[in-house]
Design a protein around this motif. Sequence first.
Motif, PDB file in Angstrom:
ATOM      1  N   PRO A 149     -14.588  60.711 -55.263  1.00 42.83           N
ATOM      2  CA  PRO A 149     -13.406  61.431 -54.785  1.00 42.83           C
ATOM      3  C   PRO A 149     -12.796  62.236 -55.924  1.00 42.83           C
ATOM      4  N   MET A 150     -12.365  63.428 -55.606  1.00 40.24           N
ATOM      5  CA  MET A 150     -11.798  64.267 -56.643  1.00 40.24           C
ATOM      6  C   MET A 150     -10.285  64.118 -56.662  1.00 40.24           C
TER       7      MET A 150
ATOM      8  N   ARG B 257     -10.582  68.786 -51.531  1.00 39.71           N
ATOM      9  CA  ARG B 257     -11.056  67.688 -50.693  1.00 39.71           C
ATOM     10  C   ARG B 257     -12.442  67.987 -50.194  1.00 39.71           C
ATOM     11  N   HIS B 258     -13.296  67.028 -50.342  1.00 39.68           N
ATOM     12  CA  HIS B 258     -14.647  67.294 -49.874  1.00 39.68           C
ATOM     13  C   HIS B 258     -15.216  66.124 -49.065  1.00 39.68           C
ATOM     14  N   LEU B 259     -14.708  64.941 -49.282  1.00 37.88           N
ATOM     15  CA  LEU B 259     -15.352  63.788 -48.671  1.00 37.88           C
ATOM     16  C   LEU B 259     -15.117  63.742 -47.166  1.00 37.88           C
TER      17      LEU B 259
ATOM     18  N   VAL C  78      -8.840  58.911 -54.507  1.00 42.45           N
ATOM     19  CA  VAL C  78      -8.717  58.564 -53.092  1.00 42.45           C
ATOM     20  C   VAL C  78      -7.430  59.152 -52.527  1.00 42.45           C
ATOM     21  N   VAL C  79      -6.376  59.066 -53.329  1.00 44.84           N
ATOM     22  CA  VAL C  79      -5.104  59.632 -52.879  1.00 44.84           C
ATOM     23  C   VAL C  79      -5.279  61.111 -52.555  1.00 44.84           C
ATOM     24  N   ALA C  80      -5.901  61.784 -53.476  1.00 45.71           N
ATOM     25  CA  ALA C  80      -6.067  63.227 -53.288  1.00 45.71           C
ATOM     26  C   ALA C  80      -6.908  63.535 -52.065  1.00 45.71           C
ATOM     27  N   GLU C  81      -7.887  62.681 -51.820  1.00 48.19           N
ATOM     28  CA  GLU C  81      -8.768  62.918 -50.681  1.00 48.19           C
ATOM     29  C   GLU C  81      -8.082  62.640 -49.352  1.00 48.19           C
ATOM     30  N   MET C  82      -7.183  61.629 -49.319  1.00 51.49           N
ATOM     31  CA  MET C  82      -6.726  61.102 -48.051  1.00 51.49           C
ATOM     32  C   MET C  82      -5.292  61.439 -47.671  1.00 51.49           C
TER      33      MET C  82
ATOM     34  N   LEU D 136       0.018  59.273 -65.193  1.00 50.44           N
ATOM     35  CA  LEU D 136      -0.982  58.660 -64.340  1.00 50.44           C
ATOM     36  C   LEU D 136      -2.101  59.646 -64.042  1.00 50.44           C
ATOM     37  N   LEU D 137      -1.705  60.829 -63.712  1.00 52.93           N
ATOM     38  CA  LEU D 137      -2.699  61.844 -63.358  1.00 52.93           C
ATOM     39  C   LEU D 137      -3.539  62.226 -64.568  1.00 52.93           C
ATOM     40  N   ALA D 138      -2.888  62.253 -65.712  1.00 48.29           N
ATOM     41  CA  ALA D 138      -3.611  62.655 -66.920  1.00 48.29           C
ATOM     42  C   ALA D 138      -4.677  61.635 -67.279  1.00 48.29           C
ATOM     43  N   ALA D 139      -4.370  60.375 -66.980  1.00 53.24           N
ATOM     44  CA  ALA D 139      -5.297  59.324 -67.376  1.00 53.24           C
ATOM     45  C   ALA D 139      -6.528  59.262 -66.492  1.00 53.24           C
ATOM     46  N   VAL D 140      -6.456  59.914 -65.349  1.00 55.58           N
ATOM     47  CA  VAL D 140      -7.587  59.814 -64.421  1.00 55.58           C
ATOM     48  C   VAL D 140      -8.747  60.656 -64.936  1.00 55.58           C
TER      49      VAL D 140
END
Lengths: 555, 306, 572, 280
Positions: C559-560, C566-568, C229-233, C266-270
């Motif tokens: 969400p990617m 970003r696509h959403l 969501v962070v990446a999207e928004m 954090l990013l790695a765990a996603v």
Amino acid sequence: MLKTLSRLPSLPLSRSRLLRSSVLAVAIAFAPAVLAPGFVAPAMAQTPGGDIVVTYKDDIATLDPAIGYDWQNWSMIKSLFSRLMDYTPGTPNLVPSLAESFTVSPDGLTYVFKLHKGVKFSNGREVVPADVKYSIERAVNPKTQGPGAGFFGAIEGFDEFSAGKADGLSGITTDADSVTFKLSRPDATFLHVLAINFASVVPKEVVEAEGADFGKKPVGSGTFILKDWVIGQKLSFVKNKDYFQKGVPFIDSFTVEIGQEPLVAVLRLQKGEVDIAGDGVPPAKFLEMTKSPDAAGMIVDGEQLHTGYVTLNTKIKPLDNVKVRQALNMAINKDRIVRIVNGRATPANQPLPPLMPGYDKDFKGYAYDPAKAKELLKEAGLPDGFSTVLYSTNTDPQPRIAQAIQQDLAAIGVKAEIKALAQANVIAAGGTEGEAPMIWSGGMAWIADFPDPSNFYGPILGCAGAVAGGWNWSWYCNKDLQARAVAADSMSDPAKVKEREAAWGKVFTDIMADAPWIPVFNERRIVAKSKRMGGPAEIYVDPTRVINYDAIFVK
Amino acid sequence: MLALLAKRLVQSALILLGVAAITFVLLYALPADPAVLLAGRSATAQTVANIRHQLGLDQPLLVQFWHYLGNLLQGDLGRSFTQKTDVAPLILARLPATLTLMAAGIAMELVIGVSLGILAALRRGGLVDRLVMSLSFVGVSTPQFLVALLLLYVFAATLGWFPMSGYGTAAHIVLPAATLGILGAGWYARIVRSSMIDVLNQDYVRTARAKGLSRRRIVLRHALPNAILPAIAMIGIDIGQFMSGVVVVEAVYGWPGIGQLAWQAIQQVDIPIIMGVTLVSAAAIVIGNLVADLTAPLIDPRIRAG
Amino acid sequence: MTLTPRPTPALALPAPVLEVAHLTVDARTPAGLSRVLEDVSFALRPGETLCLAGESGSGKSVTSLAIMGLLPKASLRVTGGAIRLDGRDLVGLPERAMRRLRGGEIGMIFQEPMTSLNPVMTIRDQLTEAIRVHQGAEDALARARAMLEAVHISDPARRLGQYPHELSGGMRQRVMIAMALSCRPKVLIADEPTTALDVTVQAQILKLMRELKGEFGTSIILITHDMGVVAEMADRVAVMKAGRIVEQADVVPLFTAPREAYTRELLAAVPRLGARAGTDGPPRVTPLPTRFETGGENEAGEETVLSVHNLSVSYGGARNLFGRRGEAQRAVEGVSFALKRGRTLGLVGESGSGKSTTGKAALGLIPFTGEVVLDGTAIAGLSPRAMRPLRRAAQMIFQDPYASLDPRMSVGAAIAEPLVIHGIGNRAERRERVAALLRRVGLTADHATRYPHEFSGGQRQRICIARALALEPKLIVADESVAALDVSVRARVLDLMLELQETMGLAYLFISHDMAVIEKMSHEVAVMRAGRLVEYGTRRAIFEAPHEAYTRELIAAVPMPDPTRRHLAEAG
Amino acid sequence: MFRTLLRRPSLLIGLIVIALVLAGALFAPLIAPYQPDAQMFDGLSLEGAPLPPSHQFPLGTDTLGRDLFSRLLYGARTSLLIGLVANGIAVLIGLLIGTIAGYFSGLVGGTLMRFTDLMMAFPALLLAIVLAALLHPSLWIVALVIALVNWAQVARIVYTETRSLAERDFILAERAMGAGHLRILVLHILPHLVPTAIVWGTLGIATTVLLEATLSFLGIGVQPPEPSWGNIVFESQSYFQQAPWLVFFPGAAILMTALAFNLVGDALRDITDPTQRGRG
């Protein structure tokens, strides 16, 4: 006796018959045939008018005179209806009422009553002799389920009618202006019987129209008319302006308020909101009221034909042993019990109350003597006493009196467990063979229906009462005494009045030899009235009416 | 909703049938013979037998119950043994008084209980809260008859502010209703307080605050309707408690309700009246619960949907 | 927009709408004050979306509540710093003044649209209320309707008269947004606004928020734990940990070149959707080739552990008076699948699709119709007694590890419980086995004497796994088993599960709503929708060549965690 | 525990009062200056009125000339006994019916709960009155009657709790492990209900003391001369103006004890169930 099936907060306040003189009422029957109805002259002049408030705790049951048989509705029925005979207010003296005059045959078997002319029911119809016959037959008719049927047992045809084999009482005949009664046996109490509520005259057409509701919408020819009845709240009675005796009653109306705690009723009375506290003065309030300066104007203290007693069941071991029963009689400290009820009673030693004809004032009975009681128990083979059960009703002060008795019994080694139950349950226990060893009669005590000693024997000490559902809770049956009682009752000859009285008296003192009861005390009746209410004490503790609404007045 | 109502109605009827059956059996077993009591002292065994027969008391229990139910369906509660009149009008005549008293008592409970409950919840942990909670405990711990006697003595007998006894005017109802209400208010205060605290922690209250609404509006408009729901459910149960309470209170204040009738009837083993009063109070309880069940959806649309 | 490296000159950039400077919040505990937020500083510029990202307990929500002045007074208090809205410090502002700002200048929406609307008030009342309070009563109703239209709710006129429970989760969140924006606030704080929503609905809501931001010119503070969501928004991101901001940067640099170790972790765990593209199974976590402890079979996928044929489950149909059920609703209808030893079937779908029901029915925990063969035995109609031996073959792990442990039982007793039930071993043997199991899931033997509430969420789930393993089952039904865990914890638990599968040959029926997790764990995937299986096949087939539009929609809605893709929000 | 006490003065007060009452009841024969049912000659005024508190009779005498203080001490035995026995039975019945009904929803549970509803709809006091009249009141009967009247409420609460427990995941987990109904009920549901049972048992004692007093007030309680707080008040209720000590002291005893048990029950609820903390 009247059923006092209600929660009495104070000593048993029961309809009482106060007998001021020892003149036998029967004598009146043979007085000159024209007895003018009248009153004991009051000390002061009665002013007509006034509306008063009377309170009672319990609901007023039916006002149907053939059915009503408790001490609240008794006096109301008295005032709603009229009967052939009545009593002079405040006395046990019989006077003709609806009857203008009457005659009795020498053999005492035929009574002829001539009715007043022009007496009207409150619906406007004139009272005729047929109404009298109808009313008494209605009281006897088994379909009515009236509790007073038995009183009319001496009238010819009673047995057939009550067994359903006849349509009416063959012993009652009427003509245009009189009623004739033929009796199957002499009955010394017959005129009293015609004065009790069950003999009240009712209009047939109204009874038939109202059916079961007659008790709630009564129509009679008495001093008052029931104007309004809000069930559970109040009844309003207004003066019957057309009552056949002029100038009676005095007050314009009285309102009976229901559901009032006696204590609250007295508090309200002291504040002037209530004129007569129908349930009397509760013990808690008694001492305070008698000590207050207003007491003289508010408290009416009168004797009544009452005896409080403990029944000793002669069919339950070890009470079947007369020595045990005698021992128990000696164990009770009656003076102390009287103190517990704040002195509102006098110790008793025989079944009859002091004012009843036949009372033997020389009889000593069993004096309080615990040592001798123990000795008697030892003789009976019970040196260590025994355990038993004492029943009592559960309304104050009965359980307290039972506890006082219990403590006295404990002193001679008798351990009595108390069962304080609702009245109905105590009565049921008493009427079940082998159930209740001892019953304290408080709250249910025997009060005569009319002032005659015979009324104190049959159901409560006679053999006929010692049956299942009966009221002889001692289950006492002495065949010899029974025979003497029957003999005494048939002495209807006025010449033998004294003899009859003595015979009855002896029966009761001889009963005490068998000791089926412990007579405990004779209770006085205490009534509270507002200070504006006038008249002598007798009309507030009227022996035949409890409260005589016909005679009371507002100062 | 209608289906729910129908279902609840049938359930209620069954409960009443159960109550009737149990009461009938209990009363049948009572060790007192109404026929003997009715016949009076001068009665013969024959009279007693006659009366017993006429009342149908000599029939088997099941037959008697069957007759009773049959009559009941026609609204006939039988005839009082002692008063010799139909029971239904006797009860009907007294019911308004009891219902008035109960309504006044419940109203008093609700007004006192709910406002104190809200107050305590808003001042949670504070002095007011502690005071209210302590008082509520004293309330629920006090014997009813003691309060009844005390109020009577203080406010009627001594101060004379209210009439001591009787029925009819608004002044008459104050003390009896207060006796019932003051004590019961404790429960309501506790319930409302706890559900209010609960509701005040809800997300939608936070939403309301985030909208910038005033505290007053949040409490009254958003929180209260939600917090009151358990209190409404309580009313149904409460009616049962009240039915017991009125016996005592009516006795003390001379309130002409069915409590007094019941008490007299029990003393006199007047079985038809006892049956009638039991059924009527059971019906009151059942109806109370029913009303509570049906009121809740009015406030809470979620229940409406089922 | 990028942050200039130099100290910000007032003229160079538009002044921030909201500025949080050195904010410190303390909690009052019985033991004294404890710090909840420490020196939190950020600035929100007009039209910007700032994401506060972090795991649970990092202080994201406290920050937002502090801005709104909604901190619970009894326990939390701002003890330092400033919150400036248009230059005006909100800290210590009187309640009355604060009230005017709330809803007027700052709007807020919350995580749970279900509970955030008052259940007993109509949408109309709740919407107009805010408008009336802040802007008078004139045209509140018309504006409320306009707001509903603005958030693209269907049939807005009808919605006004409805109650929250009559709306779907997505619609409720739209109503919340309408409410928050109804007074055109300068700042909208969105606290995990999509976490409770299905992935497709989440996509719609995110899109809506972007759209409205432009339309209303509102600046947004978006609080989320979901890096996707962070990446999207986000325009800018502040990563929080334990009450501090550990890293603050524009979104692209943050994802491409995180400076802090924690951010990297954090990013790695996603889990990233598509990370397993081109492979057939889950990643191997044990270095050694597969060797089952049980020995017997060494080829995965031979033995069918669970086979479900035409499974249907009915719910509801309220009982009528006489206890009979009325018309029933089908929660699951005609579901068939099979699961072989050592493999994972991912059961994916949105809420209410019947995934959990299927899982429970497969273990015979709820009544069903159809055929379920568990470890070679058809379980339909078996008595509890007859079921008992089969229970050893299959176990279950639930979503909420705390709720699935008896809080009054020590961890050791809880793990030993299945052994006791099946009468395995004596007390000493059981104790040993429990210790072994605890070690097996990465805990220590001395944990056995402690109670569930003394553990963290991840540890509790490990305990649940240990308990499930106690009977050496062949199959484990994992019902949303990692949904309640933070990303980093989730990753470790998933790895544990994979490792257990490899070493013990476990079969998993893995139930999840999270496409990325399903992709990571599964060999086969079954997609459920409204109680039916819409697509069933190998993971590769489902993710790389989905047949069904619904499956495609599900995949597309995820969400990617990559701001460059970003696509959403931008797509539509 | 001591800290918990200090932080909850209401609990402390409650416990102290209960301890005092218990001590008074237990050691009544040692403390009481007189036999409780000794009707003393000098315990009444010459007119038969009860005596106010004095040096000889610390709390005054009752209408039979018995020492009120001694009766209150012995009465505590009766009242507490009834409270404990009646509540014990009520909680046991309620627990049994509530758990079974809650766990086995369906026909069994439905039937049991309908029966409970029926008992709830039964006017409690009326039932008590009829039962007491039917069974001839005695201490044990009164306790039994109160238990029969009170269990339904406990059953309702236990039912609701069991229902929510039965839906919790850990119960499902137990079933998934193959645990039998008995094991789940006894080992996993009952332990969770114990606090509820204790709390309701405690709160119930207060109600019971009041109900016993009410039964006695209506004259169907414990039989005289055995003292109970209820029948002491009952015997003397009409004297509240003339001899206020006869109503005040036993009334205060009932109030204080009920209050103490309520305070303790409430505190127990808070302590045993952290999620309920601070609630009513």
